[in-house]
Structure formats: C-alpha cells, structure tokens
Design a protein around this motif. Structure first.
Motif, short mmCIF file in Angstrom:
data_model
loop_
_atom_site.label_atom_id
_atom_site.label_comp_id
_atom_site.label_asym_id
_atom_site.label_seq_id
_atom_site.Cartn_x
_atom_site.Cartn_y
_atom_site.Cartn_z
N TYR A 185 0.67 -1.27 0.06
CA TYR A 185 -0.05 0.11 -0.02
C TYR A 185 0.97 1.06 -0.16
CZ TYR A 185 1.37 1.62 4.51
OH TYR A 185 2.01 1.87 5.87
N PHE A 186 0.42 2.60 -0.19
CA PHE A 186 0.88 3.50 0.13
C PHE A 186 -0.22 4.55 0.66
CE2 PHE A 186 0.83 4.13 -4.50
CZ PHE A 186 -0.08 5.06 -4.64
N ASP A 187 -0.02 5.49 1.66
CA ASP A 187 -0.73 6.25 2.25
C ASP A 187 -1.86 7.05 1.28
OD1 ASP A 187 -0.37 5.35 4.83
OD2 ASP A 187 1.51 6.72 4.85
N GLN A 188 -1.02 7.79 0.13
CA GLN A 188 -1.92 8.65 -0.55
C GLN A 188 -2.94 8.02 -1.53
OE1 GLN A 188 1.14 8.52 -0.29
NE2 GLN A 188 2.23 10.11 0.39
N CYS A 189 -2.76 6.89 -1.46
CA CYS A 189 -3.76 5.94 -2.33
C CYS A 189 -4.99 5.78 -1.72
CB CYS A 189 -3.22 4.47 -2.70
SG CYS A 189 -4.41 3.32 -3.42
N PRO A 190 -6.34 6.28 -2.26
CA PRO A 190 -7.59 6.42 -1.70
C PRO A 190 -8.21 4.88 -1.64
CG PRO A 190 -7.88 7.19 -3.91
CD PRO A 190 -6.32 7.22 -3.69
N TYR A 191 -7.82 4.03 -2.34
CA TYR A 191 -8.09 2.73 -2.52
C TYR A 191 -7.40 2.04 -1.26
CZ TYR A 191 -9.64 3.75 -7.15
OH TYR A 191 -10.21 4.62 -8.11
N CYS A 192 -6.39 2.19 -1.09
CA CYS A 192 -5.46 1.64 0.03
C CYS A 192 -6.05 2.14 1.40
CB CYS A 192 -4.12 2.04 0.12
SG CYS A 192 -3.11 1.59 -1.36
N ARG A 251 2.75 -6.02 -12.04
CA ARG A 251 2.06 -4.79 -11.77
C ARG A 251 2.60 -4.15 -10.34
NH1 ARG A 251 -4.24 -6.59 -11.43
NH2 ARG A 251 -4.48 -4.39 -11.00
N ARG A 252 2.30 -2.90 -10.53
CA ARG A 252 2.70 -2.09 -9.29
C ARG A 252 1.42 -1.50 -8.61
NH1 ARG A 252 7.07 0.76 -9.39
NH2 ARG A 252 8.05 -0.26 -11.39
N THR A 253 0.32 -2.06 -8.93
CA THR A 253 -0.93 -1.56 -8.47
C THR A 253 -1.06 -1.80 -6.73
OG1 THR A 253 -1.89 -1.89 -10.47
CG2 THR A 253 -3.53 -1.62 -8.54
N VAL A 254 -1.35 -0.86 -6.12
CA VAL A 254 -1.94 -1.07 -4.71
C VAL A 254 -3.22 -0.43 -4.54
CG1 VAL A 254 0.41 -0.73 -3.48
CG2 VAL A 254 -0.97 1.18 -4.21
N PRO A 255 -4.09 -1.15 -3.45
CA PRO A 255 -3.55 -2.23 -2.62
C PRO A 255 -3.48 -3.49 -3.33
CG PRO A 255 -5.83 -1.99 -2.49
CD PRO A 255 -5.44 -0.91 -3.35
N CYS A 256 -2.73 -4.27 -2.44
CA CYS A 256 -2.57 -5.70 -3.07
C CYS A 256 -2.15 -6.34 -1.63
CB CYS A 256 -1.35 -5.99 -3.82
SG CYS A 256 -1.12 -7.66 -4.50
N PHE A 264 -5.61 -8.41 -5.44
CA PHE A 264 -5.83 -7.07 -6.01
C PHE A 264 -7.23 -6.63 -5.64
CE2 PHE A 264 -1.92 -8.11 -8.60
CZ PHE A 264 -1.07 -6.99 -8.32
N GLU A 265 -7.44 -5.51 -5.83
CA GLU A 265 -8.97 -4.77 -5.77
C GLU A 265 -9.21 -4.55 -4.48
OE1 GLU A 265 -10.76 -3.36 -8.09
OE2 GLU A 265 -9.31 -3.93 -9.46
N SER A 266 -9.34 -3.43 -3.97
CA SER A 266 -9.72 -2.83 -2.70
C SER A 266 -10.76 -3.46 -2.05
CB SER A 266 -9.99 -1.29 -2.55
OG SER A 266 -10.70 -1.06 -3.60
N ALA A 267 -12.11 -3.52 -3.10
CA ALA A 267 -13.37 -4.05 -2.58
C ALA A 267 -13.30 -5.81 -2.38
CB ALA A 267 -14.37 -3.71 -3.68
#
Ligand SMILES: N[C@@H](CCC(=O)N[C@@H](CS)C(=O)NCC(=O)O)C(=O)O
Length: 83
Positions: free
Chosen positions: A9-16, A52-57, A66-69
């Motif tokens: 994750y990272f803090d600025q990511c709303p999905y995280c 991929r570098r997509t967060v959250p994971c 993957f996928e916050s939901a």
C-alpha cells in the motif's frame, strides 16, 4: 486456518485507505504493512511477483489479491481466522 498476511500500500492511495480503514475497524493486528512508496524493495517485490505495481495488494499466504473491494470483503469474511 491461520493466515500469513501482508498488505502492499501507500498512504496517498484512496483505495488503500479503504483497506486500511477496514483493517482498523476489524481491529486486525497481524497484517504486515508494506509501504511501497517508503520502501522500494516492497515496490520491486510486487512488480516481480505480479508484473504490476498496483496497490492495494494483499498477500494471502504468499498469493497476491488485488482490488480494494475484494480485499475488504475477504477480510470481513475471514476476520475470525485473522488475529
Ligand atoms: N480498482 C483498484 C484501483 C487501484 C488503483 O488504481 N491504485 C492506484 C493507486 S491509488 C495504483 O496503484 N496505480 C498504479 C498502477 O496501477 O500501476 C482498487 O480498487 O484497488
């Protein structure tokens, strides 16, 4: 079943933040938090494992989800097996 869990994750990511809020609401203490902005090794690991570098994971016993939901729903469903 016991789960080994790590959240990329990272803090600025709303999905995280959706996932982090769920972790807090369920009072889950055992999830390792791996900040990909603060630690390039975490970002590299995510890319080399998943392409991929997509967060959250969320890594569940080493398997990435993957996928916050989907992650939030999984945590809710399995909360009693997560310390
Ligand atoms: N639908 C995804 C969206 C995740 C997403 O877009 N994350 C952004 C950060 S806020 C990201 O990692 N973008 C970089 C990338 O996908 O390479 C979810 O809900 O988890």
């Amino acid at each position: 079943m016991d789960y080994n869990l790590a959240l990329y994750y990272f803090d600025q990511c709303p999905y995280c933040q959706i996932v982090l809020r769920k972790i807090k609401a369920l009072d889950l203490k055992s999830i390792e938090l791996r900040n990909t902005m603060q630690n390039p090794e975490h970002a590299q690991k995510l890319v080399s494992d998943t392409g991929r570098r997509t967060v959250p994971c969320l890594y569940i016993n080493g398997k990435p989800m993957f996928e916050s939901a989907d992650i939030a729903a999984w945590l809710e469903k399995n909360k009693d097996d997560i310390k």
